[in-house]
Design a protein around this motif. Structure first.
Motif: not given
Length: 423
Positions: A1-2, A194, A197
């Motif tokens: 995930m970023y 999320q 993302q």
């Protein structure tokens, strides 16, 4: 995930009254001080039958009418503030046609649509309405599937409504701490990140899409910037801090925008850097990283090679200048009387921020301030004629006009307050 008195009526009589209300009127109203009569008859809606019974058959402009209105007023000199009778909060708007003991069935999507529309039109009501909104959401969100639906609904609204990114980010931050349903697998904040993302991973496709796809991507970028500034995440020391997981994502999004340097993408990048550039720069410096230097270098290269419009080129130049002046901040105190726009970068720091029709923020520091501000004035001057009821009544009443009943009640309220203060 970023990673914001002309009077034409007689003075009120107290000689024929022995009640406490009569004593109060004689104490508050000095002899010879007339009570201004309403310019029109009181409105007949919302209790019109009760008001009609107070109006004598001989006409509207009589002192007994005014006395009856004052006597039956529910205002109190002890009240902390004066609220007109026709004021309605979001709660009143939703349940104006039902009893207090009955909560109508409503879908989550409808409720989210309603309160988002309310917050978008009245962003200043956020603090007063957010607790009620949260309570209603807690009563509706009972499963993880509904929680995921809530996240999707708010994400879509925050990334599709112009100028709603800031309020949407504040909303997300509040709900991340106050939605009671918090599954161990994915709570509100985790589901939100999320969802962000998923959009982040599609950036290379959306940045090259059609104009409508690009616009949605730009809304997403600005929302993510607001989310970085407003979403509070508790650290291991239990102190709130920013969601640094978004830091790397913002850098990548800026690089994506600069890699496709057409005007809309460059304008989006400038807006993001004006919004969060100083915070990003400080955070990267604290980490010993030179990411902002790399971004500024990309802008300078674009100024040399890219075929952007003159206005966008000017925006990029101003952004480089802004960063060179430490984002308009100074660390040494200066005598305020000696400060000028030329020698003090903080000269305009306390000036209000305005927004153009397309949502571009600007202050008195911007070169085009006069033109942009005049555009806003012209647009506001158009509003009084834009909304009319029955084809002739202006939606925006004159500043001196006030509902007669409210005007009389407010006048009574002020006089009671003065009398109370003199005791």
């Amino acid at each position: 995930m970023y990673n914001n008195n002309n009077s034409s009526s007689s003075t009120p009589s107290s000689s024929s009254t022995s009640s406490e209300a009569g004593d109060m009127r004689s104490a508050v109203f000095s002899p010879g001080e007339p009570l201004r009569q309403p310019r029109t008859s009181p409105p007949m809606s919302d209790g019109g039958a009760e008001i009609r019974s107070l109006i004598p058959s001989g006409g509207h402009n009589s002192s007994s009418t005014a006395d009856a209105l004052v006597k039956n007023s529910k205002l109190s000199a002890a009240a902390p503030e004066f609220v007109p009778g026709n004021y309605a909060s979001f709660h009143d708007e939703v349940y104006s046609d039902v009893s207090e003991d009955y909560y109508p069935e409503t879908s989550l999507a409808d409720f989210v649509q309603d309160f988002v529309s309310h917050l978008n039109s009245s962003p200043g009501s956020f603090e007063s309405e957010i607790d009620y909104i949260t309570d209603m959401l807690n009563s509706l969100v009972t499963t993880e599937e509904i929680l995921q639906e809530l996240v999707e609904l708010i994400y879509v609204q925050s990334t599709s409504i112009p100028n709603f990114a800031y309020t949407g980010a504040r909303l997300c931050n509040h709900l991340s701490h106050h939605i009671r349903l918090s599954p161990a697998s994915r709570n509100f904040r985790q589901l939100l990140l999320q969802r962000c993302q998923t959009e982040y991973e599609q950036r290379e496709q959306t940045v090259r899409g059609d104009p409508e796809t690009q616009k949605r991507f730009h809304y997403y970028v600005l929302f993510l910037g607001e989310l970085y500034l407003n979403l509070e995440v508790k650290s291991r020391k239990d102190t709130p801090g920013r969601a640094n997981v978004l830091l790397g994502a913002l850098k990548d999004l800026l690089n994506t925008l600069f890699s496709h340097p057409d005007d809309p993408n460059l304008m989006c990048a400038v807006k993001l850097l004006k919004l969060s550039g100083s915070i990003l720069d400080d955070t990267w410096k604290e980490k010993g990283q030179s990411d902002m230097d790399e971004i500024i270098k990309k802008i300078e290269d674009i100024l040399l090679d890219a075929k952007c419009s003159r206005d966008v080129r000017q925006m990029l130049l101003k952004l480089v200048e802004l960063r060179s002046s430490n984002w308009g901040r100074v660390h040494t105190a200066s005598v305020s009387s000696d400060a000028t726009p030329d020698n003090d970068p903080n000269y305009f720091m306390n000036e209000p921020t305005f927004y153009t029709a397309d949502g571009t923020p600007f202050t008195a520091a911007d070169p085009e301030y006069s033109d942009k501000y005049q555009e806003i004035l012209d647009r506001e001057d158009y509003f009084p004629d834009a909304y009319e009821e029955n084809g002739n009544d202006s939606f925006c009443a004159d500043e001196d006009e006030m509902d007669p009943e409210i005007e009389e009640a407010f006048e009574r309220f002020c006089m009671e307050s003065d009398a109370r203060g003199k005791k």
